[in-house]
Design a protein around this motif. Structure first.
Motif, mmCIF file in Angstrom:
data_model
loop_
_atom_site.group_PDB
_atom_site.id
_atom_site.type_symbol
_atom_site.label_atom_id
_atom_site.label_comp_id
_atom_site.label_asym_id
_atom_site.label_seq_id
_atom_site.Cartn_x
_atom_site.Cartn_y
_atom_site.Cartn_z
ATOM 1 N N ASP A 1 0.125 52.550 14.665
ATOM 2 C CA ASP A 1 -0.608 53.340 15.698
ATOM 3 C C ASP A 1 -1.180 52.494 16.793
ATOM 4 N N ARG A 2 -2.071 51.515 16.569
ATOM 5 C CA ARG A 2 -2.590 51.302 17.196
ATOM 6 C C ARG A 2 -2.951 50.308 17.951
ATOM 7 N N ALA A 3 -2.994 49.861 19.215
ATOM 8 C CA ALA A 3 -2.806 49.347 20.137
ATOM 9 C C ALA A 3 -4.110 48.363 20.651
ATOM 10 N N VAL A 4 -3.580 46.774 20.286
ATOM 11 C CA VAL A 4 -4.612 46.012 19.930
ATOM 12 C C VAL A 4 -4.853 45.436 21.478
ATOM 13 N N VAL A 5 -3.537 44.847 21.945
ATOM 14 C CA VAL A 5 -4.099 44.893 23.490
ATOM 15 C C VAL A 5 -3.403 45.883 23.840
ATOM 16 N N ASP A 6 -4.783 45.656 26.063
ATOM 17 C CA ASP A 6 -4.228 46.147 26.255
ATOM 18 C C ASP A 6 -3.090 45.997 27.397
ATOM 19 N N GLY A 7 -1.640 46.075 26.540
ATOM 20 C CA GLY A 7 -0.435 46.094 27.615
ATOM 21 C C GLY A 7 -0.205 46.514 28.845
ATOM 22 N N LEU B 1 -8.232 42.920 25.158
ATOM 23 C CA LEU B 1 -8.048 43.993 24.028
ATOM 24 C C LEU B 1 -8.745 44.875 24.240
ATOM 25 N N THR B 2 -8.028 45.989 23.267
ATOM 26 C CA THR B 2 -9.323 47.138 22.890
ATOM 27 C C THR B 2 -8.975 47.536 21.350
ATOM 28 N N VAL B 3 -10.104 48.325 21.372
ATOM 29 C CA VAL B 3 -10.523 49.330 20.323
ATOM 30 C C VAL B 3 -10.180 51.262 20.309
ATOM 31 N N GLY B 4 -9.831 50.918 21.080
ATOM 32 C CA GLY B 4 -8.896 52.272 21.264
ATOM 33 C C GLY B 4 -10.551 53.191 22.107
ATOM 34 N N THR B 5 -11.392 53.008 23.218
ATOM 35 C CA THR B 5 -12.512 53.681 23.985
ATOM 36 C C THR B 5 -12.071 53.620 25.124
ATOM 37 N N GLU B 6 -11.885 54.594 26.131
ATOM 38 C CA GLU B 6 -11.912 54.403 27.089
ATOM 39 C C GLU B 6 -12.637 53.931 27.603
ATOM 40 N N ARG C 1 3.686 45.282 15.469
ATOM 41 C CA ARG C 1 4.608 44.662 16.072
ATOM 42 C C ARG C 1 3.971 43.894 17.761
ATOM 43 N N VAL C 2 5.212 42.995 17.803
ATOM 44 C CA VAL C 2 4.610 42.225 19.324
ATOM 45 C C VAL C 2 6.202 42.014 19.984
ATOM 46 N N SER D 1 -3.001 23.457 21.681
ATOM 47 C CA SER D 1 -3.541 24.550 21.593
ATOM 48 C C SER D 1 -3.847 25.700 20.750
ATOM 49 N N VAL D 2 -4.309 26.154 19.535
ATOM 50 C CA VAL D 2 -4.378 27.572 19.419
ATOM 51 C C VAL D 2 -5.116 28.716 19.310
ATOM 52 N N TRP D 3 -4.607 29.933 19.191
ATOM 53 C CA TRP D 3 -5.548 30.753 19.071
ATOM 54 C C TRP D 3 -5.091 32.117 18.693
ATOM 55 N N GLY D 4 -5.496 33.158 18.432
ATOM 56 C CA GLY D 4 -4.876 33.848 17.291
ATOM 57 C C GLY D 4 -5.410 35.306 17.761
ATOM 58 N N ILE D 5 -4.986 36.099 16.974
ATOM 59 C CA ILE D 5 -6.333 38.013 16.999
ATOM 60 C C ILE D 5 -5.537 38.996 15.468
ATOM 61 N N GLN D 6 -6.751 38.675 15.474
ATOM 62 C CA GLN D 6 -6.673 39.501 13.313
ATOM 63 C C GLN D 6 -6.983 40.965 13.833
ATOM 64 N N PRO D 7 -6.032 42.055 13.391
ATOM 65 C CA PRO D 7 -6.699 43.108 13.668
ATOM 66 C C PRO D 7 -6.918 43.620 12.948
#
Length: 303
Positions: A36-42, A161-166, A19-20, A297-303
């Protein structure tokens, strides 16, 4: 009268468990979740985008010294929106209204016309398409010079970006930069060096540790597909994600947010940029679009 959200209309796209949320103000990326995981720290829908979160950086990314530059023998002066350092920063569209060009369940095209203004007397038609698939999020930025004279142009994006660490200290980072740009106290480049034997060499995965990052990286290592990739991994190895950028982005910026209280090393900004800081003055990797000319220009995120 209905209450207006600080970031304007909220446009949601989805694919599978992804979901974006894209916002009207600045056309930027407010949130990205996978399950249930955040991919970006929004940021919340009741907030203005803090610390550049998810914003589109056009027609230049990063800092421009004194907000002044010359093109074709003419001097231009932009407003100093980083006044304490006397810089203009991150372009002209972060706080403007964007419109929805077209939309499906998994994709949306955001559009904006940048009209001539003091310091940037040029015209650009801008489009940023966000698209979700099984491969993650793909972001395509297009700019066309719709004016009658050449105009300087650069672009970037500012996702955290975040992988869920503090904090990011324990995050294992792999980044493709062979050179690192060093800045003065104003954030203006003063030189570049190879990353070998420096704390900035993340070509092999290692923990970020106490390293403070607010640097552009160049000479990017690329795969057989000509994409450069930044990879993040949770220290337990259970969560990973990557951000990729195509050849139109010869630089990327890594920022651990030490100077931003709302970030404070909670996440890391991985910013694809078509040119390094101060490019309007130095000309480094700067595009000059001729009337009618477009660039993508093109970029992307792969979770």
């Amino acid at each position: 009268m209905p209450h207006a959200l600080p970031s304007g209309e909220q446009i949601e796209i989805h694919a599978g468990n992804q979901r974006v949320v894209i916002v009207e103000v600045g056309g930027g990326l407010r949130s990205y979740t996978a399950g249930d995981r955040a991919v970006v720290d929004g940021y919340g829908e009741d907030e203005m985008a803090p610390a550049g979160r998810g914003q589109v950086l056009v027609p230049w990314p990063n800092r421009l010294q004194d907000g002044a530059y010359e093109l074709a023998g003419r001097r231009h002066q932009l407003p100093l929106d980083e006044p304490e350092a006397r810089n203009a920063i991150h372009g002209l569209v972060r706080w403007t209204g964007w419109s929805v060009g077209n939309r499906e369940g998994h994709r949306v095209l955001m559009e904006h016309t940048l009209h001539p203004q003091p310091g940037y007397p040029f015209s650009l038609a801008l489009g940023v398409e966000y698209s979700l698939s099984d491969a993650g999020l793909r972001v395509t930025t297009n700019a066309t010079n719709i004016g009658d004279e050449p105009c300087p142009y650069g672009s970037g994006a500012h996702p955290y970006l975040t992988v869920g660490t503090e904090t990011v200290d324990a995050v294992v980072l792999r980044a493709p930069g062979r050179t690192v740009v060093h800045n003065d106290e104003r954030g203006i480049p003063v030189g570049a060096e190879r990353v070998e034997d420096t704390p900035y060499d993340f070509r092999r995965p290692k923990a970020i540790g106490a390293t403070k990052l607010d640097n552009a990286f160049g000479d990017l290592e690329r795969g057989d597909d000509w994409l450069a990739r930044v990879e993040l991994q949770h220290p337990d190895g259970a969560t990973t994600l990557s951000l990729w950028l195509d050849e139109s982005y010869p630089y990327l910026v890594l920022f651990t947010g030490d100077s931003q209280p709302s970030v404070d090393r909670r996440s890391i900004a991985v910013e694809p940029v078509t040119c390094p800081p101060n490019a309007f003055r130095t000309g480094e990797s700067l595009l000059v679009l001729q009337p009618g000319e477009s660039t993508t220009s093109v970029w992307g995120i792969q979770p």
